[in-house]
Enzyme design. Structure first.
Site, PDB file in Angstrom:
ATOM      1  N   HIS A 167       7.049 -11.341  -5.030  1.00 25.26           N
ATOM      2  CA  HIS A 167       6.161 -12.255  -4.316  1.00 25.26           C
ATOM      3  C   HIS A 167       5.735 -13.394  -5.236  1.00 25.26           C
ATOM      4  O   HIS A 167       5.733 -13.249  -6.462  1.00 25.26           O
ATOM      5  CB  HIS A 167       4.917 -11.515  -3.837  1.00 25.26           C
TER       6      HIS A 167
ATOM      7  N   GLU B  32       2.845 -14.496  -5.929  1.00 24.90           N
ATOM      8  CA  GLU B  32       1.714 -14.138  -6.776  1.00 24.90           C
ATOM      9  C   GLU B  32       2.167 -13.371  -8.012  1.00 24.90           C
ATOM     10  O   GLU B  32       1.681 -13.595  -9.118  1.00 24.90           O
ATOM     11  CB  GLU B  32       0.709 -13.274  -5.997  1.00 24.90           C
TER      12      GLU B  32
ATOM     13  N   CYS C 163      -1.139  -9.985  -0.091  1.00 22.11           N
ATOM     14  CA  CYS C 163      -1.073  -8.614   0.400  1.00 22.11           C
ATOM     15  C   CYS C 163      -1.834  -7.709  -0.576  1.00 22.11           C
ATOM     16  O   CYS C 163      -2.262  -8.133  -1.644  1.00 22.11           O
ATOM     17  CB  CYS C 163       0.386  -8.170   0.533  1.00 22.11           C
TER      18      CYS C 163
ATOM     19  N   CYS D 218      -0.434  -7.595  -4.144  1.00 26.46           N
ATOM     20  CA  CYS D 218      -0.726  -8.760  -4.987  1.00 26.46           C
ATOM     21  C   CYS D 218      -2.195  -8.833  -5.378  1.00 26.46           C
ATOM     22  O   CYS D 218      -2.515  -9.218  -6.509  1.00 26.46           O
ATOM     23  CB  CYS D 218      -0.253 -10.030  -4.283  1.00 26.46           C
TER      24      CYS D 218
END
Length: 160
Positions: A63, A65, A93, A96
């Protein structure tokens, strides 16, 4: 970018969210879900940046992040990112948010809400779990611009 230190927090947040939007647009061009993230210090200096690499690396953990936190940690040569802020175009999410908390990031700023996977679905539980490591969460910064990039991704997918 030390000039950002003297700036109103809301204005600084917008400038740094625009940097995250640049990363999201790079992801859009690469065929990824267009989420971008940057990690900045208390002065507004960007220490790490990232976009999604899920499709490119065949791994759901890539991701934006995660990439931004990894690059910030590498640039600082420490996993402890005390005093840092994570800016992300889409609500992070739980994975993260957990990584941000474990990395000692103190603040998360995000653009658009993610009603399907966003950590605010159980943000109280996540924050209790990490004993309020993240002291401040600011939602909705440049949300319309963040949503527009996501819409472009969906339109592109329909065309292809």
């Amino acid at each position: 970018m030390r000039i950002l230190n003297n700036m109103d927090t809301r204005e600084r947040d917008k400038i740094l969210m625009r940097a995250a939007l640049v990363c999201a647009r790079e992801g859009l061009q690469a065929g990824e879900i267009p989420v971008g993230a940057v990690v900045a210090d208390q002065y507004g200096n960007i220490c790490g940046a990232g976009r999604n690499y899920v499709e490119a690396n065949f791994f759901q953990g890539e991701h934006a992040e995660v990439v931004a936190i990894r690059t910030a940690s590498q640039s600082r040569e420490t996993w402890r990112l005390e005093g840092m802020t994570l800016y992300v175009t889409l609500e992070p999410c739980m994975m993260c948010v957990s990584l941000a908390a474990l990395s000692k990031i103190e603040r998360v700023v995000f653009g658009a809400y993610s009603p399907r996977f966003g950590a605010s679905l159980d943000i109280d539980g996540v924050l209790r779990l990490y004993r309020m490591q993240i002291r401040n969460i600011t939602p909705g910064v440049l949300a319309d611009e963040a949503l527009q990039v996501l819409r472009e991704s969906f339109m592109k997918a329909r065309e292809g």
